[in-house]
Design a protein around this motif. Structure first.
Motif, PDB file in Angstrom:
ATOM      1  N   TYR A 243       0.858  -1.186   0.000  1.00  0.00           N
ATOM      2  CA  TYR A 243       0.000   0.000   0.000  1.00  0.00           C
ATOM      3  C   TYR A 243       0.895   1.236   0.000  1.00  0.00           C
ATOM      4  O   TYR A 243       1.842   1.315  -0.767  1.00  0.00           O
ATOM      5  CB  TYR A 243      -0.968  -0.054   1.177  1.00  0.00           C
ATOM      6  CG  TYR A 243      -1.850  -1.277   1.136  1.00  0.00           C
ATOM      7  CD1 TYR A 243      -2.824  -1.425   0.154  1.00  0.00           C
ATOM      8  CD2 TYR A 243      -1.687  -2.318   2.047  1.00  0.00           C
ATOM      9  CE1 TYR A 243      -3.622  -2.560   0.075  1.00  0.00           C
ATOM     10  CE2 TYR A 243      -2.483  -3.456   1.986  1.00  0.00           C
ATOM     11  CZ  TYR A 243      -3.450  -3.567   1.008  1.00  0.00           C
ATOM     12  OH  TYR A 243      -4.230  -4.685   0.944  1.00  0.00           O
ATOM     13  N   THR A 244       0.632   2.211   0.831  1.00  0.00           N
ATOM     14  CA  THR A 244       1.378   3.456   0.774  1.00  0.00           C
ATOM     15  C   THR A 244       2.856   3.253   1.106  1.00  0.00           C
ATOM     16  O   THR A 244       3.205   2.512   2.030  1.00  0.00           O
ATOM     17  CB  THR A 244       0.779   4.509   1.728  1.00  0.00           C
ATOM     18  OG1 THR A 244       1.631   5.668   1.765  1.00  0.00           O
ATOM     19  CG2 THR A 244       0.651   3.958   3.146  1.00  0.00           C
ATOM     20  N   SER A 245       3.721   3.945   0.369  1.00  0.00           N
ATOM     21  CA  SER A 245       5.155   3.874   0.635  1.00  0.00           C
ATOM     22  C   SER A 245       5.527   4.617   1.910  1.00  0.00           C
ATOM     23  O   SER A 245       6.664   4.517   2.366  1.00  0.00           O
ATOM     24  CB  SER A 245       5.932   4.475  -0.548  1.00  0.00           C
ATOM     25  OG  SER A 245       5.681   3.764  -1.729  1.00  0.00           O
ATOM     26  N   HIS A 246       4.607   5.358   2.475  1.00  0.00           N
ATOM     27  CA  HIS A 246       4.877   6.084   3.715  1.00  0.00           C
ATOM     28  C   HIS A 246       4.657   5.221   4.949  1.00  0.00           C
ATOM     29  O   HIS A 246       4.856   5.679   6.074  1.00  0.00           O
ATOM     30  CB  HIS A 246       4.016   7.350   3.786  1.00  0.00           C
ATOM     31  CG  HIS A 246       4.326   8.328   2.696  1.00  0.00           C
ATOM     32  ND1 HIS A 246       5.558   8.912   2.573  1.00  0.00           N
ATOM     33  CD2 HIS A 246       3.579   8.786   1.667  1.00  0.00           C
ATOM     34  CE1 HIS A 246       5.554   9.716   1.520  1.00  0.00           C
ATOM     35  NE2 HIS A 246       4.373   9.648   0.951  1.00  0.00           N
ATOM     36  N   GLU A 247       4.251   3.982   4.736  1.00  0.00           N
ATOM     37  CA  GLU A 247       4.148   3.038   5.847  1.00  0.00           C
ATOM     38  C   GLU A 247       5.558   2.619   6.280  1.00  0.00           C
ATOM     39  O   GLU A 247       6.433   2.382   5.445  1.00  0.00           O
ATOM     40  CB  GLU A 247       3.354   1.812   5.418  1.00  0.00           C
ATOM     41  CG  GLU A 247       3.143   0.794   6.520  1.00  0.00           C
ATOM     42  CD  GLU A 247       2.302  -0.386   6.061  1.00  0.00           C
ATOM     43  OE1 GLU A 247       2.081  -1.294   6.882  1.00  0.00           O
ATOM     44  OE2 GLU A 247       1.881  -0.411   4.889  1.00  0.00           O
ATOM     45  N   VAL A 294      -3.562   8.687   9.745  1.00  0.00           N
ATOM     46  CA  VAL A 294      -4.617   7.698   9.988  1.00  0.00           C
ATOM     47  C   VAL A 294      -5.304   7.327   8.684  1.00  0.00           C
ATOM     48  O   VAL A 294      -5.398   6.154   8.317  1.00  0.00           O
ATOM     49  CB  VAL A 294      -5.639   8.225  11.017  1.00  0.00           C
ATOM     50  CG1 VAL A 294      -6.814   7.258  11.129  1.00  0.00           C
ATOM     51  CG2 VAL A 294      -4.983   8.392  12.370  1.00  0.00           C
ATOM     52  N   VAL A 295      -5.806   8.328   7.964  1.00  0.00           N
ATOM     53  CA  VAL A 295      -6.593   8.027   6.769  1.00  0.00           C
ATOM     54  C   VAL A 295      -5.736   7.398   5.672  1.00  0.00           C
ATOM     55  O   VAL A 295      -6.249   6.687   4.805  1.00  0.00           O
ATOM     56  CB  VAL A 295      -7.303   9.294   6.236  1.00  0.00           C
ATOM     57  CG1 VAL A 295      -8.257   9.845   7.276  1.00  0.00           C
ATOM     58  CG2 VAL A 295      -6.305  10.368   5.816  1.00  0.00           C
ATOM     59  N   ASN A 296      -4.430   7.645   5.694  1.00  0.00           N
ATOM     60  CA  ASN A 296      -3.561   7.054   4.677  1.00  0.00           C
ATOM     61  C   ASN A 296      -2.963   5.715   5.106  1.00  0.00           C
ATOM     62  O   ASN A 296      -2.224   5.089   4.343  1.00  0.00           O
ATOM     63  CB  ASN A 296      -2.430   8.020   4.320  1.00  0.00           C
ATOM     64  CG  ASN A 296      -2.937   9.219   3.551  1.00  0.00           C
ATOM     65  OD1 ASN A 296      -3.912   9.134   2.824  1.00  0.00           O
ATOM     66  ND2 ASN A 296      -2.284  10.357   3.715  1.00  0.00           N
ATOM     67  N   GLY A 297      -3.228   5.293   6.335  1.00  0.00           N
ATOM     68  CA  GLY A 297      -2.770   3.977   6.774  1.00  0.00           C
ATOM     69  C   GLY A 297      -1.279   3.889   6.998  1.00  0.00           C
ATOM     70  O   GLY A 297      -0.658   2.880   6.641  1.00  0.00           O
ATOM     71  N   CYS A 298      -0.682   4.936   7.588  1.00  0.00           N
ATOM     72  CA  CYS A 298       0.762   4.909   7.831  1.00  0.00           C
ATOM     73  C   CYS A 298       1.116   5.470   9.203  1.00  0.00           C
ATOM     74  O   CYS A 298       2.182   6.050   9.385  1.00  0.00           O
ATOM     75  CB  CYS A 298       1.510   5.667   6.737  1.00  0.00           C
ATOM     76  SG  CYS A 298       1.024   7.397   6.526  1.00  0.00           S
ATOM     77  N   CYS A 299       0.221   5.307  10.165  1.00  0.00           N
ATOM     78  CA  CYS A 299       0.483   5.781  11.539  1.00  0.00           C
ATOM     79  C   CYS A 299       1.500   4.906  12.258  1.00  0.00           C
ATOM     80  O   CYS A 299       2.456   5.410  12.846  1.00  0.00           O
ATOM     81  CB  CYS A 299      -0.809   5.750  12.359  1.00  0.00           C
ATOM     82  SG  CYS A 299      -1.664   7.306  12.436  1.00  0.00           S
ATOM     83  N   ASP A 305      -0.514  -4.425   8.026  1.00  0.00           N
ATOM     84  CA  ASP A 305      -0.426  -5.857   8.347  1.00  0.00           C
ATOM     85  C   ASP A 305      -1.014  -6.048   9.749  1.00  0.00           C
ATOM     86  O   ASP A 305      -0.365  -5.776  10.747  1.00  0.00           O
ATOM     87  CB  ASP A 305       1.034  -6.304   8.303  1.00  0.00           C
ATOM     88  CG  ASP A 305       1.211  -7.796   8.547  1.00  0.00           C
ATOM     89  OD1 ASP A 305       0.390  -8.394   9.269  1.00  0.00           O
ATOM     90  OD2 ASP A 305       2.191  -8.365   8.039  1.00  0.00           O
ATOM     91  N   GLU A 306      -2.238  -6.523   9.799  1.00  0.00           N
ATOM     92  CA  GLU A 306      -2.955  -6.552  11.078  1.00  0.00           C
ATOM     93  C   GLU A 306      -2.201  -7.329  12.148  1.00  0.00           C
ATOM     94  O   GLU A 306      -2.097  -6.884  13.297  1.00  0.00           O
ATOM     95  CB  GLU A 306      -4.352  -7.145  10.882  1.00  0.00           C
ATOM     96  CG  GLU A 306      -5.187  -7.137  12.154  1.00  0.00           C
ATOM     97  CD  GLU A 306      -6.631  -7.507  11.891  1.00  0.00           C
ATOM     98  OE1 GLU A 306      -7.410  -7.541  12.852  1.00  0.00           O
ATOM     99  OE2 GLU A 306      -6.976  -7.760  10.715  1.00  0.00           O
ATOM    100  N   LYS A 307      -1.658  -8.470  11.796  1.00  0.00           N
ATOM    101  CA  LYS A 307      -0.960  -9.301  12.783  1.00  0.00           C
ATOM    102  C   LYS A 307       0.310  -8.618  13.275  1.00  0.00           C
ATOM    103  O   LYS A 307       0.539  -8.484  14.481  1.00  0.00           O
ATOM    104  CB  LYS A 307      -0.641 -10.663  12.182  1.00  0.00           C
ATOM    105  CG  LYS A 307       0.102 -11.593  13.134  1.00  0.00           C
ATOM    106  CD  LYS A 307       0.407 -12.926  12.467  1.00  0.00           C
ATOM    107  CE  LYS A 307       1.201 -13.843  13.377  1.00  0.00           C
ATOM    108  NZ  LYS A 307       1.528 -15.142  12.711  1.00  0.00           N
TER     109      LYS A 307
END
Length: 645
Positions: A243-247, A294-299, A305-307
């Motif tokens: 997903y986002t590279s900022h993760e 938060v909205v971009n999924g990189c907090c 990866d939920e686990k």
């Protein structure tokens, strides 16, 4: 490779496991809230509610209150604030001093702030070496994101190349970090493998990062004092991010290494471990930016990866040798009390938040142009046999040192902590606050057993606060006009489910959606109805529910993702997006040559993109629905033009 002269070889081998590289030195070129950690009401760290969900962390809703100190059995053990835990001395083998630098984002055209910041930190380092009478008790840690993610006029041959992640960036960062007169440690952030024009793979970019900084492994382990380790975890994935590279992604090898390390250094043997990563772990409770991370999924570390996203807080909960965890990533200052969170809170505020013995600390930035709230600050960690202090080095106040939190050890697994000052945030800083739910707070609606629950009796506004837990354990909520998903264990925000433009003015309902003939009675023989199940983890519960968004014009079913989660992984990695933009540019050039358009702007209006997978309840692919591609507003505008001619 830098020459090693940190500690004796025997001591190093005992402290840090194989695979960890201990960085050698490089040649120089007002008391408010308290806490006392406990083991929970029943001796464990689990909360009272389902799924181990935790309470609101200190300052999670913007308040500056925190915990009164409570002993393991709930007794008041406060009295005075801990004192003297930051008074390092040569006679104390546990004494150490570690300045911590947040996101540097070095721009070679704008070095003034770095020179000023280095002067401030060098003064602290020189003073610490004088007090300790030894250099191995002083180290510098950089939290990554070393270069500016822009073209910095650094490469005349490529005026579009980003500076971050390039060889020149890492060489410049290495020279800067090596100029403080003490050994430095560094970990990679989400921008440190961004040399996409110079390196074609993450592996090659990572090797250049490691060689520039004299590192053998992405992670690090350094013994800085008696039974005291500095441990760093490095982001190693950029181009290959799903997903986002900022993760910020810590690979599996590092996670296993980290878990083995903390297992081998138990708290009951007196070990104290301080961890450093670019982003914080889920469950840390520190201040974040809802409108961005938060909205971009990189907090959080390994956010998508939920686990593995929850793995880090699970390790913290299990291993009380982890005393502190420092992170950057958000470019926010250190004047908020919730830039530091303690392991526990006042029992009157909710269940035990379950953060083991770990204090989490957000780290600001050095250069003004990289700050999101105007602060320019670094962290200072000072430790002794009796505890440690977390301080701010204020680069806007001539390097003034402010003690932010003092933590005293009561024993190997329990601490007493004190915030040293009230929240100093400005009024306009409400922008940076994010609501985090806790069970039975004012926003909690819907009991688990209700067959139909109208979550919002009135149309949703930006002031609406409501959250609920589905029967499968997933937690959703409405805040700031958006629907978000929250982690079912830590209640930390995970990501955007429904955006405000699709939610404002509507209502939300939860209804049971499972058919009676599909319900399984496990107390009876046989498995009648099992053919209705799809085998996923989320259907193991006998109840099935639907999340509905509705108004007078209709009802929208909010379908979960394939993995059972609800938050939308919208932003993909930068490489994929860059290639898509190139394809669209090619299409625009094609349109200019083959369509009746007069210029590039008109050509852009004619070009849209479509993506898969196509989502429908139909079992037959009848249409790719190109009317809902790329930019919805753009397509609607285009269709309107056609209609009015």
């Amino acid at each position: 490779m830098r020459r090693a002269c940190v500690l004796s070889a025997a001591l190093l081998a005992a402290a840090c496991p194989a695979g960890a590289f201990v960085q050698p030195p490089r040649a120089a070129s007002a008391t408010s809230a308290r806490f006392a950690s406990t083991n929970g009401a029943n001796g464990d760290a689990s909360a009272a509610k389902p799924n181990g969900a935790a309470a609101k962390p200190n300052g999670a809703n913007g308040d500056s209150s925190a915990a009164k100190p409570n002993g393991a059995n709930g007794e008041d053990s406060s009295a005075a604030a801990p004192s003297g835990v930051g008074d390092v001395s040569a006679s104390d083998p546990y004494s150490f001093v570690v300045p911590v630098l947040g996101d540097l984002h070095i721009d070679p055209r704008k070095m003034e702030d770095y020179e000023v910041g280095r002067k401030h930190v060098r003064s602290i380092i020189d003073d610490a070496k004088s007090k300790l009478g030894r250099e191995d008790g002083v180290a510098l840690v950089s939290l990554g994101d070393l270069g500016e993610s822009k073209n910095c006029d650094h490469n005349p041959d490529n005026p579009f190349e980003l500076f971050a992640g390039t060889s020149k960036c890492h060489e410049m960062a290495s020279d800067f970090l090596g100029s403080f007169g003490v050994p430095y440690e560094v970990i990679g952030g989400n921008h440190d493998l961004e040399g996409i024009d110079e390196f074609d793979t993450d592996a090659r970019n990572l090797r250049r990062f490691l060689s520039a900084h004299g590192k053998e492994t992405p992670q690090f382990c350094r013994q800085v004092a008696e039974k005291t380790l500095l441990v760093g975890l490095c982001s190693t994935i950029f181009r290959e991010a799903k997903y986002t590279s900022h993760e910020v992604i810590i690979d599996d090898d590092q996670i296993r290494w980290f878990e083995d390390l903390v297992k081998s250094k138990p708290a009951d043997e007196g070990w104290r471990i301080f961890v450093f990563s670019h982003a914080p772990p889920n469950g840390s409770g520190i201040r974040i930016i809802q409108e961005n991370h938060v909205v971009n999924g990189c907090c959080w570390l390994n956010h998508s990866d939920e686990k593995n996203c929850r793995k880090f807080i699970d390790i913290v909960r299990e291993h009380r040798c982890i005393k502190g965890w420092f992170s950057g990533h958000f470019h926010l200052g250190q004047d908020y009390q919730d830039s530091i969170t303690f392991p526990t809170i006042d029992p009157s505020e909710g269940p035990y938040p379950n953060r083991g013995s770990c204090v989490f600390a957000q780290t600001s930035v050095m250069r003004a142009g990289t700050s999101r709230d105007g602060r320019q600050q670094s962290r200072l960690l000072r430790g002794t046999e009796n505890g440690f202090e977390i301080c701010t080095v204020d680069h806007q106040k001539d390097g003034a040192i402010r003690v932010d939190a003092t933590i005293a050890y009561r024993d190997d697994s329990h601490e007493v902590g004190v915030y040293a000052h009230e929240d100093e945030a400005y009024d306009h800083d409400n922008y940076f606050k994010v609501y985090q739910p806790q069970f039975d707070d004012h926003g909690y609606v819907c009991a688990d057993e209700e067959e139909l629950c109208l979550l919002t009796p009135n149309p949703i506004t930006e002031e609406t606060v409501a959250w609920w837990q589905l029967s499968c354990g997933r937690v959703l909520g409405v805040v700031n006009g958006m629907m978000l998903e929250f982690d079912k264990s830590t209640l930390a925000p995970l990501g955007l489910v429904v955006s405000s433009d699709m939610l404002l003015g509507k209502q939300v309902a939860i209804v049971d959606s499972g058919l009676e003939e599909c319900l399984i009675n496990f107390e009876e023989d046989g498995m009648d109805g099992a053919d209705c199940a799809d085998g996923s983890d989320e259907t193991n519960d006998s109840r099935e529910q639907a999340v509905l968004v509705f108004d007078d014009d209709g009802v929208t079913v909010v379908q979960p993702n394939a993995d059972g989660s609800y938050w939308r992984k919208i932003v993909r990695n930068k490489i994929a997006r860059m290639k898509e933009q190139r394809r669209e540019k090619a299409a625009i050039e094609f349109a200019q040559g083959f369509l009746p358009v007069r210029n590039e702007d008109e050509a852009k209006e004619k070009v849209v993109s479509s993506w898969g997978p196509y989502k429908s309840t139909s079992g037959v692919a009848k249409s790719t629905n190109l009317g809902e591609t790329t930019n919805e507003k753009k397509v609607q505008k285009k269709e309107l033009k056609v209609y009015t001619r």
